[in-house]
Design a protein around this motif. Structure first.
Motif, PDB file in Angstrom:
ATOM      1  N   GLU A 131      10.459   9.317  23.818  1.00 11.25           N
ATOM      2  CA  GLU A 131       9.084   9.158  23.307  1.00 11.25           C
ATOM      3  C   GLU A 131       8.848   7.764  22.728  1.00 11.25           C
ATOM      4  O   GLU A 131       7.739   7.233  22.823  1.00 11.25           O
ATOM      5  N   THR A 132       9.877   7.161  22.127  1.00  8.65           N
ATOM      6  CA  THR A 132       9.690   5.856  21.472  1.00  8.65           C
ATOM      7  C   THR A 132      10.069   4.676  22.352  1.00  8.65           C
ATOM      8  O   THR A 132       9.745   3.543  22.041  1.00  8.65           O
ATOM      9  N   ARG A 133      10.761   4.941  23.468  1.00  3.51           N
ATOM     10  CA  ARG A 133      11.312   3.860  24.276  1.00  3.51           C
ATOM     11  C   ARG A 133      10.226   2.957  24.863  1.00  3.51           C
ATOM     12  O   ARG A 133      10.348   1.728  24.866  1.00  3.51           O
ATOM     13  N   ALA A 134       9.153   3.558  25.369  1.00  2.00           N
ATOM     14  CA  ALA A 134       8.093   2.749  25.978  1.00  2.00           C
ATOM     15  C   ALA A 134       7.467   1.809  24.950  1.00  2.00           C
ATOM     16  O   ALA A 134       7.225   0.630  25.218  1.00  2.00           O
ATOM     17  N   PHE A 135       7.206   2.336  23.747  1.00  2.00           N
ATOM     18  CA  PHE A 135       6.634   1.511  22.692  1.00  2.00           C
ATOM     19  C   PHE A 135       7.605   0.417  22.270  1.00  2.00           C
ATOM     20  O   PHE A 135       7.218  -0.732  22.040  1.00  2.00           O
ATOM     21  N   MET A 136       8.890   0.775  22.173  1.00  2.00           N
ATOM     22  CA  MET A 136       9.912  -0.199  21.785  1.00  2.00           C
ATOM     23  C   MET A 136       9.953  -1.371  22.765  1.00  2.00           C
ATOM     24  O   MET A 136       9.929  -2.544  22.351  1.00  2.00           O
ATOM     25  N   TYR A 137      10.000  -1.072  24.053  1.00  2.00           N
ATOM     26  CA  TYR A 137      10.065  -2.145  25.050  1.00  2.00           C
ATOM     27  C   TYR A 137       8.762  -2.933  25.118  1.00  2.00           C
ATOM     28  O   TYR A 137       8.765  -4.130  25.413  1.00  2.00           O
ATOM     29  N   SER A 138       7.652  -2.261  24.845  1.00  2.00           N
ATOM     30  CA  SER A 138       6.362  -2.951  24.837  1.00  2.00           C
ATOM     31  C   SER A 138       6.315  -3.996  23.720  1.00  2.00           C
ATOM     32  O   SER A 138       5.907  -5.140  23.931  1.00  2.00           O
ATOM     33  N   VAL A 139       6.736  -3.591  22.512  1.00  2.71           N
ATOM     34  CA  VAL A 139       6.766  -4.527  21.382  1.00  2.71           C
ATOM     35  C   VAL A 139       7.723  -5.676  21.675  1.00  2.71           C
ATOM     36  O   VAL A 139       7.425  -6.847  21.416  1.00  2.71           O
ATOM     37  N   ASN A 140       8.888  -5.342  22.237  1.00  2.00           N
ATOM     38  CA  ASN A 140       9.876  -6.375  22.547  1.00  2.00           C
ATOM     39  C   ASN A 140       9.339  -7.359  23.592  1.00  2.00           C
ATOM     40  O   ASN A 140       9.553  -8.577  23.487  1.00  2.00           O
ATOM     41  N   TYR A 141       8.611  -6.840  24.594  1.00  2.00           N
ATOM     42  CA  TYR A 141       8.036  -7.682  25.650  1.00  2.00           C
ATOM     43  C   TYR A 141       7.049  -8.681  25.061  1.00  2.00           C
ATOM     44  O   TYR A 141       7.047  -9.865  25.399  1.00  2.00           O
ATOM     45  N   TRP A 142       6.194  -8.196  24.175  1.00  4.85           N
ATOM     46  CA  TRP A 142       5.222  -9.077  23.524  1.00  4.85           C
ATOM     47  C   TRP A 142       5.924 -10.110  22.645  1.00  4.85           C
ATOM     48  O   TRP A 142       5.553 -11.283  22.638  1.00  4.85           O
TER      49      TRP A 142
END
Length: 420
Positions: A131-142
């Motif tokens: 559940e948190t992985r997509a948000f985690m990678y999104s923040v990291n990408y930005w």
């Protein structure tokens, strides 16, 4: 939402941001450094060797991360980086400069990076949930794109005139990231009790990747990714050297009574910032637009736009045209990156996702290798021929990816039939 992430994730994003913001002021321009200090051919060879070393270190680093522990390997890597950054500072001081010693320090940094990255990626997976992985990678990408934008923007203006001062900043930032990694990150690997049976050699390492290499559709998909990503690494290699050599410095009016001198290095910095700004601003918009649309045509269109943009940058010195080329390749990047990632998730074997994703990470290393080779090849054949070569790589990328998807679509029903 960010505060709800595991503390390890937040610390890793912070340390990655700090490392990249200073590192991107320096390392994207090292092709220019070695070309100036030695020559273009030597620069290409040195950078190629550097990437090969990081590739091999990454292979072994991923293996060690599952044996020694995530935090332990990350701390070792950060310590090595601090020592190497200090060494680079000492051999690029006002009292003397050594390109060979600088290269030796870069090799140490590459080994350290090869240790840190797979351990950090494994640690992020350890402490995140589906559940948190997509948000985690999104923040990291930005965070990655923002740090690259700021670093490249500053580095393009200061690299040639304040290299020593940038290295001082790199050493200071390395001290901070080493402290944060050792003091704030907790170990996530569940160690085995019978560690005496664990083998550290190359043979068990090779066995761990054997299954992945036998998956022909995935290997073809990876080759397609290498062909496309090779173009991106031309920017900091052949394109960077060409612009530095061919762009005549000129003054541009800026505000009232002020002029800014723009040379090839500063122009490359500005072009890279334009690319990064587009990625940061339009990722969410494009992702929403391509949702529920056929992925393959969008991905192939992205490949073509990406390649055409880089092909123009390979030979042209027309500044407005170069900015248009960056806009075109940025649109291509926005189209192909999310669609290719989505297809990658469908192609990998979920039972061995860790090994597959580690192998997929080597796309970047091979892309860097061919990027370094681009300096040598470009010196021999010239910019126009390089532009043609870039288009050939795009066609190879499309062909490999297309065959991989077809083979996978045939294999899946056959597999389902066998299991039924």
């Amino acid at each position: 939402m960010f505060k709800s992430l595991h503390p390890n994730i937040r610390v890793r994003i912070y340390t990655s941001f700090l490392s990249r913001i200073i590192g991107s002021m320096i390392f994207p321009f090292m092709a220019i450094y070695f070309t100036d200090k030695i020559n273009a051919t030597a620069a290409g060879i040195l950078l190629l060797v550097n990437v090969v070393i990081q590739f091999l270190a990454g292979l072994y680093g991923g293996f060690l991360a599952d044996i020694l522990g995530r935090k332990r390997l990350m701390v070792v890597g950060e310590t090595m980086k601090l020592i190497a950054f200090t060494g680079m500072l000492m051999v690029n001081a006002p009292w003397g400069t050594s390109a060979i010693a600088t290269f030796a320090m870069m090799l140490v940094i590459s080994i350290a990076t090869g240790f840190i990255n797979p351990a950090a990626e494994a640690m992020l997976i350890d402490v995140s949930t589906k559940e948190t992985r997509a948000f985690m990678y999104s923040v990291n990408y930005w965070a990655v794109n923002l740090s690259l934008m700021l670093g490249l923007m500053i580095g393009g203006w200061l690299f040639k005139t304040h290299f020593f001062e940038l290295l001082i900043g790199l050493v200071m930032m390395s001290v901070v990231t080493l402290w944060m990694t050792s003091a704030l990150i907790t170990e996530t690997l569940q160690t085995e009790k019978n560690r005496v049976q664990i083998q550290y050699g190359l043979l068990p390492l090779m066995r761990s990747y054997q299954t992945v290499i036998k998956d022909i559709p995935f290997v073809l998909f990876t080759l397609g990714g290498i062909a496309i990503l090779t173009l991106e690494f031309q920017r900091n290699n052949f394109v960077a050297v060409r612009l530095e050599q061919e762009i005549v410095p000129r003054a541009f009016a800026w505000m009232e009574g002020h002029e800014v001198m723009v040379d090839g290095v500063r122009l490359l910095s500005i072009l890279t910032v334009v690319n990064t700004i587009m990625i940061v601003l339009f990722t969410a918009v494009i992702s929403k637009w391509i949702k529920n649309k056929p992925e393959q045509p969008i991905m192939y269109a992205g490949f073509i736009l990406f390649g055409c943009g880089y092909a123009f940058m390979a030979f042209s010195n027309h500044i407005p045209g170069l900015f248009l080329a960056v806009v075109i390749l940025s649109v291509g990047e926005l189209l192909y990156v999310p669609t290719r990632q989505s297809m990658l998730a469908d192609i990998v074997d979920d039972r061995k996702r860790g090994a597959y994703m580690a192998f997929n990470g080597f796309v970047f290393q091979f892309g860097k290798m061919f990027g370094a080779v681009g300096i040598i090849v470009g010196e021999a054949i010239g910019g126009t021929s390089m532009a043609v070569l870039y288009i050939v790589f795009v066609m190879l990328g499309i062909a490999f990816t297309r065959v991989a998807i077809i083979k996978k679509s045939v294999a899946i029903p056959a597999s389902n039939h066998l299991h039924s």
